[in-house]
Design a protein around this motif. Structure first.
Motif, PDB file in Angstrom:
ATOM      1  N   LYS A  54      78.015  18.501  81.328  1.00 24.26           N
ATOM      2  CA  LYS A  54      79.149  17.592  81.156  1.00 24.26           C
ATOM      3  C   LYS A  54      80.475  18.239  81.518  1.00 24.26           C
ATOM      4  N   ASN A  55      80.686  19.482  81.061  1.00 21.21           N
ATOM      5  CA  ASN A  55      81.961  20.151  81.314  1.00 21.21           C
ATOM      6  C   ASN A  55      81.809  21.463  82.064  1.00 21.21           C
ATOM      7  N   ALA A  56      80.603  21.762  82.519  1.00 22.86           N
ATOM      8  CA  ALA A  56      80.302  22.975  83.291  1.00 22.86           C
ATOM      9  C   ALA A  56      80.575  24.257  82.505  1.00 22.86           C
ATOM     10  N   ALA A  57      80.742  24.150  81.186  1.00 16.57           N
ATOM     11  CA  ALA A  57      80.978  25.338  80.367  1.00 16.57           C
ATOM     12  C   ALA A  57      79.658  26.068  80.118  1.00 16.57           C
ATOM     13  N   ILE A  58      79.742  27.376  80.024  1.00 18.93           N
ATOM     14  CA  ILE A  58      78.568  28.198  79.757  1.00 18.93           C
ATOM     15  C   ILE A  58      78.691  28.782  78.355  1.00 18.93           C
ATOM     16  N   ASN A  59      77.761  28.438  77.496  1.00 23.19           N
ATOM     17  CA  ASN A  59      77.725  28.955  76.136  1.00 23.19           C
ATOM     18  C   ASN A  59      76.556  29.926  76.015  1.00 23.19           C
ATOM     19  N   GLY A  60      76.816  31.045  75.373  1.00 26.22           N
ATOM     20  CA  GLY A  60      75.761  32.041  75.274  1.00 26.22           C
ATOM     21  C   GLY A  60      75.924  32.939  74.073  1.00 26.22           C
ATOM     22  N   ASP A  61      74.954  33.804  73.898  1.00 23.50           N
ATOM     23  CA  ASP A  61      75.019  34.774  72.815  1.00 23.50           C
ATOM     24  C   ASP A  61      74.166  35.980  73.180  1.00 23.50           C
ATOM     25  N   ILE A  62      74.478  37.092  72.545  1.00 26.25           N
ATOM     26  CA  ILE A  62      73.708  38.315  72.688  1.00 26.25           C
ATOM     27  C   ILE A  62      73.250  38.727  71.298  1.00 26.25           C
ATOM     28  N   GLU A  63      71.979  39.075  71.192  1.00 23.79           N
ATOM     29  CA  GLU A  63      71.385  39.346  69.894  1.00 23.79           C
ATOM     30  C   GLU A  63      70.595  40.641  69.938  1.00 23.79           C
ATOM     31  N   ALA A  64      70.718  41.423  68.879  1.00 26.09           N
ATOM     32  CA  ALA A  64      69.939  42.648  68.729  1.00 26.09           C
ATOM     33  C   ALA A  64      69.179  42.575  67.410  1.00 26.09           C
ATOM     34  N   LYS A  65      67.890  42.907  67.454  1.00 24.31           N
ATOM     35  CA  LYS A  65      67.058  42.828  66.255  1.00 24.31           C
ATOM     36  C   LYS A  65      66.282  44.133  66.082  1.00 24.31           C
ATOM     37  N   TYR A  66      66.356  44.663  64.883  1.00 26.05           N
ATOM     38  CA  TYR A  66      65.621  45.873  64.538  1.00 26.05           C
ATOM     39  C   TYR A  66      64.601  45.522  63.471  1.00 26.05           C
ATOM     40  N   ALA A  67      63.336  45.854  63.698  1.00 26.80           N
ATOM     41  CA  ALA A  67      62.275  45.543  62.753  1.00 26.80           C
ATOM     42  C   ALA A  67      61.532  46.810  62.361  1.00 26.80           C
ATOM     43  N   ASP A  68      61.497  47.062  61.075  1.00 25.09           N
ATOM     44  CA  ASP A  68      60.729  48.176  60.509  1.00 25.09           C
ATOM     45  C   ASP A  68      59.610  47.568  59.673  1.00 25.09           C
ATOM     46  N   LYS A  69      58.469  47.289  60.315  1.00 24.63           N
ATOM     47  CA  LYS A  69      57.384  46.584  59.648  1.00 24.63           C
ATOM     48  C   LYS A  69      56.790  47.399  58.509  1.00 24.63           C
ATOM     49  N   ALA A  70      56.827  48.710  58.614  1.00 24.56           N
ATOM     50  CA  ALA A  70      56.251  49.549  57.562  1.00 24.56           C
ATOM     51  C   ALA A  70      56.985  49.354  56.235  1.00 24.56           C
ATOM     52  N   HIS A  71      58.286  49.089  56.298  1.00 24.90           N
ATOM     53  CA  HIS A  71      59.080  48.897  55.091  1.00 24.90           C
ATOM     54  C   HIS A  71      59.504  47.442  54.915  1.00 24.90           C
ATOM     55  N   GLY A  72      59.003  46.517  55.754  1.00 26.64           N
ATOM     56  CA  GLY A  72      59.295  45.095  55.613  1.00 26.64           C
ATOM     57  C   GLY A  72      60.737  44.726  55.854  1.00 26.64           C
ATOM     58  N   LEU A  73      61.455  45.530  56.654  1.00 24.90           N
ATOM     59  CA  LEU A  73      62.885  45.312  56.867  1.00 24.90           C
ATOM     60  C   LEU A  73      63.150  44.825  58.287  1.00 24.90           C
ATOM     61  N   THR A  74      63.980  43.787  58.391  1.00 23.52           N
ATOM     62  CA  THR A  74      64.412  43.267  59.690  1.00 23.52           C
ATOM     63  C   THR A  74      65.913  43.042  59.647  1.00 23.52           C
ATOM     64  N   LEU A  75      66.617  43.566  60.651  1.00 22.99           N
ATOM     65  CA  LEU A  75      68.065  43.422  60.750  1.00 22.99           C
ATOM     66  C   LEU A  75      68.401  42.787  62.093  1.00 22.99           C
ATOM     67  N   THR A  76      69.144  41.689  62.057  1.00 24.32           N
ATOM     68  CA  THR A  76      69.516  40.964  63.265  1.00 24.32           C
ATOM     69  C   THR A  76      71.033  40.813  63.325  1.00 24.32           C
ATOM     70  N   GLN A  77      71.607  41.120  64.483  1.00 25.94           N
ATOM     71  CA  GLN A  77      73.048  40.995  64.695  1.00 25.94           C
ATOM     72  C   GLN A  77      73.267  40.229  65.997  1.00 25.94           C
ATOM     73  N   ALA A  78      74.113  39.197  65.955  1.00 25.75           N
ATOM     74  CA  ALA A  78      74.361  38.375  67.138  1.00 25.75           C
ATOM     75  C   ALA A  78      75.855  38.133  67.303  1.00 25.75           C
ATOM     76  N   TRP A  79      76.266  37.961  68.570  1.00 24.43           N
ATOM     77  CA  TRP A  79      77.668  37.685  68.927  1.00 24.43           C
ATOM     78  C   TRP A  79      77.648  36.603  69.994  1.00 24.43           C
ATOM     79  N   THR A  80      78.369  35.513  69.749  1.00 23.92           N
ATOM     80  CA  THR A  80      78.332  34.379  70.654  1.00 23.92           C
ATOM     81  C   THR A  80      79.615  34.289  71.463  1.00 23.92           C
ATOM     82  N   THR A  81      79.585  33.461  72.516  1.00 18.78           N
ATOM     83  CA  THR A  81      80.769  33.271  73.357  1.00 18.78           C
ATOM     84  C   THR A  81      81.871  32.513  72.622  1.00 18.78           C
ATOM     85  N   SER A  82      81.552  31.854  71.513  1.00 23.90           N
ATOM     86  CA  SER A  82      82.577  31.214  70.688  1.00 23.90           C
ATOM     87  C   SER A  82      83.165  32.198  69.679  1.00 23.90           C
ATOM     88  N   ASN A  83      82.870  33.495  69.873  1.00 20.10           N
ATOM     89  CA  ASN A  83      83.377  34.582  69.043  1.00 20.10           C
ATOM     90  C   ASN A  83      82.892  34.476  67.598  1.00 20.10           C
TER      91      ASN A  83
END
Length: 294
Positions: A54-83
């Motif tokens: 509709k407006n030719a705008a590009i929306n996106g995000d970058i995401e990083a995920k760390y998973a430690d299955k042995a300790h049941g821990l998952t950490l996810t961090q994301a940053w989008t184009t809408s800040n």
């Protein structure tokens, strides 16, 4: 002696087979690209973008995920184009078996908007329960539970506004799930909207499903109905098709080009206006999605 009961699906996953059949793999809302990579240190990166036609705008995000299955821990961090900055921390099966803690936060520095949602999930044979506390909104406390036995499912959800001291939303559902088919009936929006869905694996290569929705508060009378099917052409490709009672026909085609590379194409046609355009834009839509994973 009865057989051990499996863990039933969560409240949000009731009717998931039908919802996935009718909702996924129809990429006609612009062009999307998704790239996933993994490192030996258990970090997964994902970059996704969508071009709005509709407006030719590009929306996106970058995401990083760390998973430690042995300790049941998952950490996810994301940053989008809408800040927007999103963080999620998950801890599973550490305090008790079947118990999962999940804290998700979101921050928009430009507007100073922030949110924090604390989730607790507890799963056992025959039981799947969740509780969530929205810290900055309300605060609101939401709880749901699903009980399952021999394929029969019963679930309920309710939200409570702590500040106002009242229940703001409630819903209920019943269903039956078998390996080849599933049927679900929802009463949503304080039991003002009713939805019925079914899913059937007709054969190893063909799936079918339908969903009907009746809103007692809608300005237009009648039931909204949508039916669809999915057929595997081979091990690397499948096609999907669905149509609703408004005459909108949607088609989807997904092809695995090679290991880690997948392309999907979608088309939506308003069969009642094949030769005209709607006031808000074209009556028909087309789009594509490309996924690269390493």
């Amino acid at each position: 002696m009865s057989l051990p009961q499996p863990v039933p699906p969560s409240w949000k996953d009731l009717g998931k087979s039908s919802n996935d059949l009718l909702g996924k793999d129809y990429h006609f809302h612009g062009t999307a690209l998704e790239v996933k990579t993994s490192t030996p240190s258990k970090v997964t990166f994902k970059v996704a973008g969508l071009r709005d036609p509709k407006n030719a705008a590009i929306n996106g995000d970058i995401e990083a995920k760390y998973a430690d299955k042995a300790h049941g821990l998952t950490l996810t961090q994301a940053w989008t184009t809408s800040n927007a900055l999103r963080t999620q921390v998950e801890l599973e099966n550490q305090i008790a078996k079947g118990l999962k803690l999940d804290l998700g936060t979101s921050l928009l520095p430009d507007k100073g908007t922030k949110s924090a949602l604390l989730n607790v999930t507890y799963k056992q044979p025959g039981l799947h329960s969740r509780a969530a506390l929205d810290v900055f909104k309300g605060p609101n406390f939401t709880a749901d539970a699903v009980l399952g036995r021999d394929g029969f499912l019963v679930g309920a959800e309710a939200s409570y506004n702590v500040t106002e001291g009242k229940i703001t939303r409630y819903a209920a559902a019943v269903g039956f799930s078998a390996p080849e088919y599933a049927v679900t009936l929802h009463g949503l929006g304080n039991l003002s909207t009713f939805a019925a869905s079914y899913y059937h694996r007709v054969s190893p290569d063909v799936e079918a499903g339908a969903k009907a929705i009746y809103d007692t508060k809608a300005t237009t009378s009648g039931v909204s109905l949508e039916v669809g099917t999915k057929a595997y052409l081979d091990q690397a490709a499948f096609v999907k098709a669905k149509i609703n009672n408004a005459g909108v026909l949607a088609l989807g085609y997904t092809q695995a080009l090679r290991p880690g590379v997948k392309a999907s194409f979608g088309l939506a046609l308003d069969t009642q206006r094949l030769n005209e355009a709607s006031p808000s834009g074209p009556a028909h839509k087309v789009g594509a999605q490309f996924i690269f994973e390493a």
